[in-house]
Scaffold this active site. Structure first.
Site, PDB file in Angstrom:
ATOM      1  N   ASP A 220       0.853  -1.190   0.000  1.00 22.16           N
ATOM      2  CA  ASP A 220       0.000   0.000   0.000  1.00 22.16           C
ATOM      3  C   ASP A 220       0.887   1.238   0.000  1.00 22.16           C
ATOM      4  OD1 ASP A 220       0.390   1.016   3.003  1.00 22.16           O
ATOM      5  OD2 ASP A 220       0.214  -1.164   3.049  1.00 22.16           O
ATOM      6  N   ASP A 222       0.749   3.585   2.433  1.00 21.82           N
ATOM      7  CA  ASP A 222       0.624   4.177   3.761  1.00 21.82           C
ATOM      8  C   ASP A 222      -0.477   5.237   3.702  1.00 21.82           C
ATOM      9  OD1 ASP A 222       1.662   3.812   6.426  1.00 21.82           O
ATOM     10  OD2 ASP A 222       2.456   5.846   6.295  1.00 21.82           O
TER      11      ASP A 222
END
Length: 286
Positions: A220, A222
């Site tokens: 991802d 973050d």
């Protein structure tokens, strides 16, 4: 003329992080439950081999992901693998990306870290009964084994897996994710990826004289992006896990035989000397 000693037998410890703790990576598997002076490791050791190379697998969070990051007994994990005869540790770790060009699904071969943990035992030399004597002021300019890292990088190239040849891991205490302000700050500090487990594992492995290298698997971005809806969540992470784990298994299965083909005697001796020269003993023990 003095006879040259035989190269030390290589045994690979594998610490499987989230998404890569499946014992199916090993052939001829058997479980071994152990204890250490620092308590029990996260789970049973799974002994087996990859391509005929002896390996020991340990699930960092326990099989079933039952141990949160702060409660991982990192010292017991590393001690158990060292006691089992491991010379190397290759590990996987899920992480968030702090850089636009590190996409979810990318592999990052770490070379540096920034420690933002606060509650963890970070050394074996803690002065307690049963611990080794002295205080170990270990140099940490090169935390990850460059020779093992190169093999992982070469394997990623051979397998045509999208990867980054270096990266600085920011390790936070967890189990919560970062605030957006923290995430942006870590970017300003030079962090490339973020997780909750690289520290103190990397430092303890170096203190144990092991060749340690890590494959960080981005899941991802973050939460540093300002775009609406772009923030890390368990749901978002899990969507990327399976593909990352498959890549990680391919990397490890290809890298392990290549590691075993090398003569590591000089590197392991250098590791030993680095540790022993870093220990300050009490005057009566010097």
């Amino acid at each position: 003329m003095e006879a040259k000693s035989a190269p030390r037998k290589i045994k690979i410890g594998i610490i499987g992080g989230s998404g890569l703790d499946n014992p199916d990576i090993l052939d001829n598997r058997r479980e071994k439950h152990v204890d250490t002076p620092y308590g029990k490791p996260s789970d049973a050791l799974i002994l087996g081999d990859v391509g005929g190379v002896e390996c020991v697998l340990l699930a960092r969070h326990g099989r079933g992901h039952t141990v949160m990051p702060t409660n991982i007994n990192f010292r017991a994990n590393v001690h158990a693998l060292k006691a089992e005869g491991c010379t190397h540790l290759i590990v996987s770790t899920a992480c968030g990306s702090l850089r636009e060009d590190i996409h979810p699904g990318d592999m990052v071969i770490l070379d540096q870290f920034i420690d933002r943990t606060t509650k963890r035992a970070t050394t074996f030399y803690d002065g307690n009964p049963g611990s080794p004597l002295g205080v170990c002021h270990l140099p940490m300019d090169t935390p990850f084994c460059p020779h093992t890292r190169k093999i992982l990088i070469d394997v990623c190239k051979e397998l045509e897996i999208r990867h980054h040849e270096s990266g600085t891991m920011v390790t936070i205490e967890g189990p919560r994710f970062s605030s957006r302000a923290e995430s942006k700050m870590f970017r300003m500090w030079g962090g490339d990826v973020i997780n909750m487990t690289t520290v103190p594992e990397v430092a303890l492995a170096k203190e144990a004289g092991l060749c340690y290298a890590a494959v960080a698997m981005a899941t991802d971005y973050d939460c540093w992006r300002d775009d609406p809806g772009h923030h890390v969540s368990v749901e978002a992470v899990l969507k990327v896990f399976k593909g990352n784990a498959e890549k990680g298994v391919r990397i490890f299965k290809s890298a392990i035989p290549k590691i075993a083909q090398r003569d590591w005697s000089a590197v392991l001796e250098e590791n030993r000397v680095t540790v022993s020269s870093s220990i300050m003993l009490p005057p009566s023990e010097g």
